[in-house]
Structures are given as C-alpha cells and as structure tokens.
Design a protein around this motif. Structure first.
Motif, PDB file in Angstrom:
ATOM      1  N   UNK A 119       0.830  -1.204   0.000  1.00  0.00           N
ATOM      2  CA  UNK A 119       0.000   0.000   0.000  1.00  0.00           C
ATOM      3  C   UNK A 119       0.862   1.250   0.000  1.00  0.00           C
ATOM      4  N   UNK A 120       0.735   2.044  -1.051  1.00  0.00           N
ATOM      5  CA  UNK A 120       1.527   3.259  -1.212  1.00  0.00           C
ATOM      6  C   UNK A 120       0.612   4.391  -1.659  1.00  0.00           C
ATOM      7  N   UNK A 121       0.752   5.538  -1.013  1.00  0.00           N
ATOM      8  CA  UNK A 121       0.059   6.745  -1.438  1.00  0.00           C
ATOM      9  C   UNK A 121       1.109   7.796  -1.766  1.00  0.00           C
ATOM     10  N   UNK A 166      -5.192  10.386   5.295  1.00  0.00           N
ATOM     11  CA  UNK A 166      -5.565   9.432   6.344  1.00  0.00           C
ATOM     12  C   UNK A 166      -6.743   8.581   5.901  1.00  0.00           C
ATOM     13  N   UNK A 167      -7.711   9.204   5.231  1.00  0.00           N
ATOM     14  CA  UNK A 167      -8.848   8.448   4.731  1.00  0.00           C
ATOM     15  C   UNK A 167      -8.469   7.449   3.660  1.00  0.00           C
ATOM     16  N   UNK A 168      -7.559   7.838   2.770  1.00  0.00           N
ATOM     17  CA  UNK A 168      -7.117   6.924   1.711  1.00  0.00           C
ATOM     18  C   UNK A 168      -6.375   5.721   2.285  1.00  0.00           C
ATOM     19  N   UNK A 169      -5.626   5.936   3.361  1.00  0.00           N
ATOM     20  CA  UNK A 169      -4.935   4.814   3.993  1.00  0.00           C
ATOM     21  C   UNK A 169      -5.924   3.755   4.470  1.00  0.00           C
ATOM     22  N   UNK A 170      -7.124   4.189   4.820  1.00  0.00           N
ATOM     23  CA  UNK A 170      -8.150   3.265   5.319  1.00  0.00           C
ATOM     24  C   UNK A 170      -9.007   2.677   4.210  1.00  0.00           C
ATOM     25  N   UNK A 173     -17.460  20.650  -0.918  1.00  0.00           N
ATOM     26  CA  UNK A 173     -18.613  20.623  -0.018  1.00  0.00           C
ATOM     27  C   UNK A 173     -18.937  19.226   0.491  1.00  0.00           C
ATOM     28  N   UNK A 174     -18.090  18.243   0.171  1.00  0.00           N
ATOM     29  CA  UNK A 174     -18.349  16.870   0.586  1.00  0.00           C
ATOM     30  C   UNK A 174     -17.444  16.505   1.757  1.00  0.00           C
ATOM     31  N   UNK A 175     -17.991  15.993   2.854  1.00  0.00           N
ATOM     32  CA  UNK A 175     -17.143  15.569   3.968  1.00  0.00           C
ATOM     33  C   UNK A 175     -16.086  14.578   3.505  1.00  0.00           C
ATOM     34  N   UNK A 176     -14.911  14.660   4.116  1.00  0.00           N
ATOM     35  CA  UNK A 176     -13.763  13.860   3.671  1.00  0.00           C
ATOM     36  C   UNK A 176     -14.112  12.384   3.586  1.00  0.00           C
ATOM     37  N   UNK A 177     -14.711  11.813   4.622  1.00  0.00           N
ATOM     38  CA  UNK A 177     -15.001  10.374   4.616  1.00  0.00           C
ATOM     39  C   UNK A 177     -15.919  10.002   3.457  1.00  0.00           C
ATOM     40  N   UNK A 178     -16.920  10.845   3.187  1.00  0.00           N
ATOM     41  CA  UNK A 178     -17.839  10.566   2.083  1.00  0.00           C
ATOM     42  C   UNK A 178     -17.121  10.701   0.739  1.00  0.00           C
ATOM     43  N   UNK A 179     -16.232  11.684   0.623  1.00  0.00           N
ATOM     44  CA  UNK A 179     -15.512  11.891  -0.629  1.00  0.00           C
ATOM     45  C   UNK A 179     -14.606  10.708  -0.936  1.00  0.00           C
ATOM     46  N   UNK A 180     -13.917  10.190   0.092  1.00  0.00           N
ATOM     47  CA  UNK A 180     -13.029   9.038  -0.103  1.00  0.00           C
ATOM     48  C   UNK A 180     -13.851   7.810  -0.475  1.00  0.00           C
ATOM     49  N   UNK A 181     -14.969   7.592   0.219  1.00  0.00           N
ATOM     50  CA  UNK A 181     -15.814   6.436  -0.084  1.00  0.00           C
ATOM     51  C   UNK A 181     -16.376   6.513  -1.499  1.00  0.00           C
TER      52      UNK A 181
END
Length: 222
Positions: A107-109, A188-192, A207-215
């Motif tokens: 896993x690499x970002x 941090x979200x992408x790591x998950x 305008x999208x919360x980070x967790x929702x944007x990552x999902x």
C-alpha cells in the motif's frame, strides 16, 4: 497500522502524523536532518534519518520493514533548482516505491501535483516545468508497477487556512485551492480505503465531507 512517511518533516506530513498518532497508529517519518527529529517526537511519531537523494534501495527498505503502508510526501521544496526537482520529486519517489516493493509493503500513497498529464505550456518557468515533468515521470513509473497498491493524490494550490473537512475528490476537479489540513485528512482516509488503489485523484476545497468523498472515489465505476 504502521505507516512510514517520506518527507516526514514536511508541512503535510506533520499534519498527517498528528492525525495518525491521534487515532492510535504507529508512524515513522523519514527526515533528512537530525535537527528535524524533535518536531516528530513532539507529535508522537518516530523519526528515521534517511536522505532519499543518497540512500540505496536497501537503506530505505530497512525503514519500511514491517510497515502496513507508505506515504510519499517528500519534495525538493521551494528554492531548489531543476536538478533537485528530478533527483527528489522523481528519483526520490521511484526509490521509495522500489524500497516499498523490496520490503513487501504494497500500500503506497503518493502526493503528486496537478498539471502533470501534459507537457508544461510554453513560457512556463523552467524550474516549475522541471517539477511538473519530474512528478509526471514518477506518477507514470508508480502506476506501471504490479507490485504496489498505489493511489496518487494531486492536490490543488496548497494553503495554510484551517481545514474545513469538506473537499472535492475526483479523477478531475478543475483548479482551485486546498488546505494542507484537508490534504492530510484525505491521506488518512485513503490509507483506510484500499479500494482506491490504482486511482489517480485530484483534490480541492469542496462541499463533501472527507469520509464521504473518499468512499465515493473508491466506489466510482472505473
């Protein structure tokens, strides 16, 4: 989770270290100068002295052994010339990816930059053009690897305004600003979210919360 961050003393890296340590993760940051160690220790991260412009693949791989993920957030930085744009922004990223593969860290970002999918326009400052070409070459190298589950993140114009926790994250966003706080939160979200492996994503304020944007990025059709 144990994460190793290249460019561990950088502005985005330190924000990410604070977030990861705060949620109970183990974090190691690669630094160039011993004088930078105190800042990482104050955040609860482990400093690891390693200069990506002089280290070997084996040297870097030793720091990555046992890690669950790796983040490349290093760069030559302001004031550096064309040579260092290539040796760090391209060469450092490729070396770090080589070391991750050797250490068995899939896993690499990678923190990249916008504007790297085309040749810099005529009249672009030569040093900035070298930076864009270096980032483009590094991204292409990493995307071509089968031994990594890599996500490439391309933030917009970075600012030091307080993070809002709301972003636009997509393969193409258009140009705008993004706070360093929010870049760290997205990392941090992408790591998950391993389903973002293989994606190249742009990031700006939104305008999208980070967790929702990552999902949403993870679930989008490819």
């Amino acid at each position: 989770m144990r994460t190793v961050i290249a460019g561990g003393h950088g502005q985005i890296a330190r924000r990410l270290e604070r977030l990861l340590v705060g949620r109970g993760d183990q974090v190691s940051g690669l630094i160039r100068q011993p004088s930078q160690a105190g800042a990482l220790l104050a955040l609860g991260a482990e400093p690891a002295l390693c200069d990506l412009e002089s280290a070997s693949v084996a040297d870097v791989a030793r720091h990555l052994e046992g890690a669950d993920a790796a983040v490349f957030a290093a760069g030559a930085g302001p004031g550096s010339g064309e040579g260092r744009k290539d040796s760090m922004d391209r060469g450092g990223a490729v070396l770090f990816a080589d070391a991750a593969e050797r250490a068995g860290v899939r896993r690499l970002i990678v923190v990249s930059a916008m504007g790297t999918d085309a040749e810099p326009p005529e009249g672009t400052d030569p040093v900035f053009a070298s930076y864009l070409r270096a980032k483009a070459a590094a991204d292409a190298d990493i995307r071509a690897r089968s031994g990594l589950d890599a996500t490439i993140l391309r933030p917009g114009l970075l600012t030091d305004e307080p993070g809002t926790g709301q972003v636009t994250l997509a393969p193409a966003t258009g140009r705008s600003e993004i706070t360093r706080d929010d870049v760290a939160a997205v990392l941090a979200g992408l790591l998950d979210e391993p389903r973002t492996a293989g994606l190249t994503l742009e990031l700006i304020n939104g305008t999208t919360p980070v967790a929702e944007a990552v999902a949403a990025a993870a679930e989008a059709p490819r």
